[in-house]
Design a protein around this motif. Structure first.
Motif, short mmCIF file in Angstrom:
data_model
loop_
_atom_site.label_atom_id
_atom_site.label_comp_id
_atom_site.label_asym_id
_atom_site.label_seq_id
_atom_site.Cartn_x
_atom_site.Cartn_y
_atom_site.Cartn_z
N GLY A 1 0.83 -1.11 0.07
CA GLY A 1 0.11 0.04 -0.09
C GLY A 1 1.01 1.07 -0.09
N GLY A 2 2.33 1.19 -0.27
CA GLY A 2 2.97 2.22 0.19
C GLY A 2 2.92 3.27 -1.39
N THR A 3 2.50 2.60 -2.40
CA THR A 3 2.66 3.34 -3.46
C THR A 3 1.40 4.20 -3.75
OG1 THR A 3 4.03 1.63 -4.71
CG2 THR A 3 3.11 3.39 -6.19
N ARG A 4 1.34 5.77 -3.79
CA ARG A 4 0.41 6.39 -3.90
C ARG A 4 -0.09 6.64 -5.39
NH1 ARG A 4 -0.29 9.24 0.64
NH2 ARG A 4 -2.47 9.11 0.17
N VAL A 5 -1.37 6.94 -5.54
CA VAL A 5 -1.81 7.18 -6.65
C VAL A 5 -2.44 8.75 -7.07
CG1 VAL A 5 -3.74 6.80 -8.41
CG2 VAL A 5 -2.57 4.75 -7.16
N LEU A 6 -1.94 9.21 -8.01
CA LEU A 6 -2.45 10.53 -8.40
C LEU A 6 -3.01 10.30 -9.71
CD1 LEU A 6 -2.83 13.73 -8.68
CD2 LEU A 6 -0.65 13.86 -9.63
N ALA A 7 -4.66 10.83 -9.89
CA ALA A 7 -5.20 10.36 -10.90
C ALA A 7 -5.70 11.70 -11.43
CB ALA A 7 -6.46 9.95 -10.37
N ILE A 8 -5.42 11.84 -12.93
CA ILE A 8 -5.55 12.95 -13.94
C ILE A 8 -6.96 12.46 -14.55
CG2 ILE A 8 -5.21 14.45 -16.04
CD1 ILE A 8 -2.42 13.59 -15.31
N ALA A 9 -8.20 13.14 -14.08
CA ALA A 9 -9.64 12.65 -14.09
C ALA A 9 -10.34 13.37 -15.02
CB ALA A 9 -10.19 12.75 -12.64
N THR A 10 -9.88 14.34 -15.79
CA THR A 10 -10.66 14.94 -16.71
C THR A 10 -10.46 14.94 -18.36
OG1 THR A 10 -9.88 17.16 -16.64
CG2 THR A 10 -11.42 16.45 -14.95
N GLU A 11 -9.57 13.90 -18.55
CA GLU A 11 -8.95 14.07 -19.92
C GLU A 11 -10.02 13.39 -21.30
OE1 GLU A 11 -4.12 14.10 -19.48
OE2 GLU A 11 -5.08 12.04 -18.79
N ASN A 12 -10.97 13.18 -20.61
CA ASN A 12 -12.00 12.49 -21.56
C ASN A 12 -13.57 12.84 -21.00
OD1 ASN A 12 -12.67 10.31 -20.02
ND2 ASN A 12 -11.09 9.44 -20.83
N ALA A 13 -14.64 12.78 -21.60
CA ALA A 13 -15.66 13.08 -21.30
C ALA A 13 -16.40 12.09 -20.33
CB ALA A 13 -16.87 13.22 -22.41
N LEU A 14 -15.75 10.80 -20.51
CA LEU A 14 -16.32 9.77 -19.56
C LEU A 14 -15.76 10.16 -18.04
CD1 LEU A 14 -15.93 6.42 -21.69
CD2 LEU A 14 -17.95 7.70 -20.67
N GLY A 15 -14.54 10.40 -18.08
CA GLY A 15 -13.68 10.86 -16.70
C GLY A 15 -14.61 12.04 -16.25
N VAL A 16 -15.01 13.09 -16.73
CA VAL A 16 -15.95 14.12 -16.22
C VAL A 16 -16.98 13.67 -15.68
CG1 VAL A 16 -16.84 16.37 -16.73
CG2 VAL A 16 -14.67 16.14 -17.80
N PHE A 17 -17.67 12.96 -16.16
CA PHE A 17 -18.95 12.38 -15.51
C PHE A 17 -18.90 11.34 -14.36
CE2 PHE A 17 -20.83 13.65 -19.58
CZ PHE A 17 -21.88 14.59 -19.12
N ALA A 18 -17.57 10.88 -14.07
CA ALA A 18 -17.25 9.98 -13.17
C ALA A 18 -16.55 10.61 -11.87
CB ALA A 18 -16.37 8.59 -13.81
N LEU A 19 -16.35 11.98 -11.94
CA LEU A 19 -15.56 12.85 -10.85
C LEU A 19 -16.51 12.44 -9.51
CD1 LEU A 19 -14.68 15.81 -12.88
CD2 LEU A 19 -13.08 14.27 -11.65
N GLY A 20 -17.33 12.01 -9.50
CA GLY A 20 -18.10 11.88 -7.90
C GLY A 20 -17.93 10.45 -7.42
N THR A 21 -16.97 9.69 -8.12
CA THR A 21 -17.12 7.97 -7.76
C THR A 21 -15.72 8.02 -7.09
OG1 THR A 21 -15.97 7.70 -9.82
CG2 THR A 21 -18.39 7.56 -9.70
#
Length: 290
Positions: A119-139
């Motif tokens: 679990g030591g490796t963190r994650v940074l998500a770039i979350a708006t690079e497509n329309a699907l990602g924009v609609f999933a920002l609440g998840t």
């Protein structure tokens, strides 16, 4: 973190320069800035750089941007760099919390394989690079304990939606990108992770960069990504809280501490309630004062 600098993973010279840029984190890129025919070489260069840089006492955090989950390249990227124990992975083209959980499972396997902390490796998500990602920002809430931040980007999004440009004649983002930016901020707050502002692509326009940093900080972003080392000092200055702001935040915390049962306290002639306390605590925590 205040500044996160993108550096191509196939250039050892640029990687070494990034170490002395003053950035709080290097985002070592295996995706957009690396051509397909040199991906494998970039993995080797990145792994060697990570192994050496990790031994330095004073260094930025080291994240690797892998290729997206739909490219078929993610596993090879992780196999190439995880043995060198990066601090985190940047996931581009993220579509919601499901993608973060998927990446988390891949990381868990490799942490076990290479003897790294679970679990030591963190994650940074770039979350708006497509329309699907924009609609999933609440998840993203509860998707993974690894998730440390959400970032947004307007360049790939403009290609996905077929836009001619993502900024107007005045240099400001047009409406679709302002929506994506705002939803990223709200999605990060809902997931209790950092909100990180997008890159400013005109790396010679320091005044424009500074203005965009001030707006981002005002709205709740805590850091900004950079594409050139020259941008780092401007970003660091903008996202470093002033002593005045820190002093006021401490006064708010002290006032509530002195009145633990109060819902409202007076500070400097102003009546403040619990949301002000939360804001003050967050500011002090980011500055290392708590």
């Amino acid at each position: 973190m205040r500044s996160l600098l993108f550096v191509p993973g196939d250039s050892r010279k640029k990687l070494d320069k990034g170490l002395t840029s003053g950035a709080d984190a290097l985002l070592i890129d295996l995706e957009d800035s690396v051509a397909l025919d040199v991906k494998e070489e970039a993995r080797r260069v990145t792994a060697a750089f990570l192994s050496e840089a990790k031994t330095q006492a004073e260094r930025p955090r080291l994240y690797v941007r892998v290729n997206g989950l739909t490219t078929g390249l993610t596993d090879a990227d992780l196999d190439g760099v995880m043995q060198a124990a990066p601090d985190g992975i940047v996931l581009p083209k993220t579509v919601g919390g499901t993608d973060v959980a998927h990446l988390g499972a891949k990381l868990a396997v490799r942490e076990a394989e290479f003897g790294l902390d679970d679990g030591g490796t963190r994650v940074l998500a770039i979350a708006t690079e497509n329309a699907l990602g924009v609609f999933a920002l609440g998840t993203f809430a509860g998707a993974s304990h690894r998730l440390m931040g959400l970032a947004w980007g307007g360049e790939d999004l403009s290609a996905d939606i077929g836009a001619e440009a993502n900024r107007g004649d005045d240099g400001a983002y047009t409406e679709p990108y302002r929506i994506a930016r705002s939803l990223t901020l709200l999605g990060a707050a809902a997931a209790a992770v950092d909100a990180i502002d997008s890159v400013y692509t005109n790396f010679r326009d320091m005044d424009g960069l500074a203005a965009e940093c001030r707006e981002a900080r005002r709205d709740g972003f805590v850091a900004k990504m950079a594409i050139h080392p020259a941008q780092v000092p401007v970003i660091n200055e903008a996202f470093t809280p002033s002593e005045e702001a820190l002093g006021r935040a401490q006064a708010v915390v002290d006032a509530f501490k002195a009145n633990p049962g109060a819902g409202v306290v007076g500070v400097g002639g102003e009546m403040l309630d619990r949301p002000h306390l939360l804001r003050a605590e967050r500011l002090l925590k980011r500055a290392g004062r708590m």
